[in-house]
Design a protein around this motif. Structure first.
Motif, short mmCIF file in Angstrom:
data_model
loop_
_atom_site.label_atom_id
_atom_site.label_comp_id
_atom_site.label_asym_id
_atom_site.label_seq_id
_atom_site.Cartn_x
_atom_site.Cartn_y
_atom_site.Cartn_z
N SER A 272 -33.50 -25.97 25.15
CA SER A 272 -32.28 -26.22 24.38
C SER A 272 -32.24 -27.62 23.75
O SER A 272 -31.36 -27.88 22.91
CB SER A 272 -31.05 -26.06 25.28
N PRO A 275 -33.08 -27.71 19.44
CA PRO A 275 -31.97 -27.26 18.59
C PRO A 275 -30.69 -28.05 18.82
O PRO A 275 -29.91 -28.26 17.87
CB PRO A 275 -31.79 -25.78 18.99
N MET A 278 -31.01 -31.22 16.79
CA MET A 278 -30.89 -30.92 15.36
C MET A 278 -29.43 -30.69 14.97
O MET A 278 -28.97 -31.16 13.92
CB MET A 278 -31.73 -29.70 15.02
N ILE A 279 -28.68 -30.01 15.82
CA ILE A 279 -27.27 -29.76 15.52
C ILE A 279 -26.47 -31.06 15.52
O ILE A 279 -25.64 -31.32 14.65
CB ILE A 279 -26.69 -28.74 16.52
N LEU A 302 -39.37 -25.93 9.40
CA LEU A 302 -38.40 -25.25 10.25
C LEU A 302 -38.96 -23.92 10.76
O LEU A 302 -38.79 -23.57 11.94
CB LEU A 302 -37.11 -25.00 9.47
N ALA A 306 -39.58 -23.14 14.65
CA ALA A 306 -38.92 -22.00 15.31
C ALA A 306 -39.95 -21.08 15.98
O ALA A 306 -39.73 -20.59 17.09
CB ALA A 306 -38.11 -21.21 14.28
#
Length: 324
Positions: A272, A275, A278-279, A302, A306
């Motif tokens: 986790s 991401p 990045m958020i 990206l 992913a």
């Protein structure tokens, strides 16, 4: 003197040559024939034993192959949408499920288009929301219901044991479980009692229960009942031992969960973290992260990230997943 010795040696040589030409005596011939007959019979018995052993091995291989094929078909059937809906305890049918999934996917796609996302991004989000999210939710509900069923299953075995010891028939003990046990245990045993009341054998009723609840404990229960029906024996003692084994499996499962808790937490944090970062950066500094979404090279990065993240999560999942 030399001439006499030479004559004796010549006689011995001629006699030996004659015996060699004449062959064996009748007694020796009979002994030889008997020995050959015994050897031939032993060879035939050895060949017959080898043939029987090879036939048994071939039959054993065929049985194992058929059992593996049956297990594969049952596992495939238990992963279908209709089976998952039954395992989750949902009353909707497969058609309704696919209608809901299609509606959810279309809604997410339209929302992505309204927010100004690219067409392929909207298609990807719609596909994930319509095909992946409902199946994940149903699978999670099914696993939760199966886990709750397995936790209460040893209590059901104890009820059957006490009922048999007190003189109740097996069907009456099953009826008591359906009336007194908590859900989902009560519902499954009610269906089992209804099936047996309609003329279905206990083996087939347990097999249907296993289709709705694909847990190893249910299979053990069916094996114990099947063996008791065919060979007889003390059913109360067998079910009592089964209850002990199921509780021991539960304790082992909890022990493994406790020992692997650190690895599970580490895998969750590692999976986790990217991401999440990045958020956070996208919220605090949108201009800094915008090239990843607008520039083609950023989109390639990206996609690669992913893919690598999905591969890493899959590997960590396999490392921390223990089956008992």
């Amino acid at each position: 003197m030399l001439s006499i010795l030479a004559a004796v040696l010549g006689f011995v040589a001629v006699a030996g040559f004659g015996l060699a030409l004449a062959g064996q005596s009748p007694g020796q011939a009979r002994v030889a024939k008997r020995a050959q007959a015994i050897v031939g019979r032993e060879n035939r018995e050895t060949k017959s034993r080898r043939g029987a052993v090879s036939a048994q091995d071939q039959r054993r291989k065929q049985i194992l192959q058929s059992l593996k094929e049956e297990d594969r078909q049952k596992k495939k059937a238990s992963l279908s949408i209709s089976a998952r809906l039954q395992q989750a305890g949902l009353s909707i049918n497969t058609r309704t499920f696919w209608i809901i999934s299609a509606g959810l996917g279309l809604t997410v796609f339209l929302m992505a288009m309204l927010l100004g996302q690219a067409a392929y991004v909207g298609l990807g989000l719609g596909f994930a929301a319509g095909f992946g999210l409902p199946r994940w939710v149903v699978g999670m509900l099914a696993q939760r219901r199966i886990k709750k069923f397995v936790e209460s299953f040893p209590d059901a075995m104890d009820i059957i044991v006490r009922g048999i010891k007190s003189g109740l028939p097996v069907n009456d003990s099953l009826r008591v479980i359906g009336a007194e046990a908590p859900e989902p245990l009560a519902g499954e045993f009610k269906r089992m009692v209804e099936n047996t009341g309609m003329g279905v054998s206990i083996d087939q009723a347990v097999e249907r229960m296993y289709e709705r609840m694909p847990a190893q404990e249910v299979r053990f229960f069916g094996i114990v009942l099947g063996i008791q029906q065919k060979t007889g024996g003390n059913l109360a003692e067998a079910l009592g031992n089964l209850s002990t084994v199921i509780r021991a499996r539960k304790l082992m499962r909890e022990k493994i969960k406790a020992l692997s808790g650190e690895a599970v937490a580490s895998a969750f944090i590692i999976g986790s973290l990217p991401p999440g970062v990045m958020i956070v950066i996208s919220v605090l500094s949108p201009t800094y992260m915008s090239p990843l979404f607008t520039d083609p090279r950023g989109r390639i990065i990206l996609g690669g990230g992913a893919l690598l993240m999905a591969l890493g999560v899959f590997v960590m999942r396999r490392m921390i997943n223990f089956r008992i």
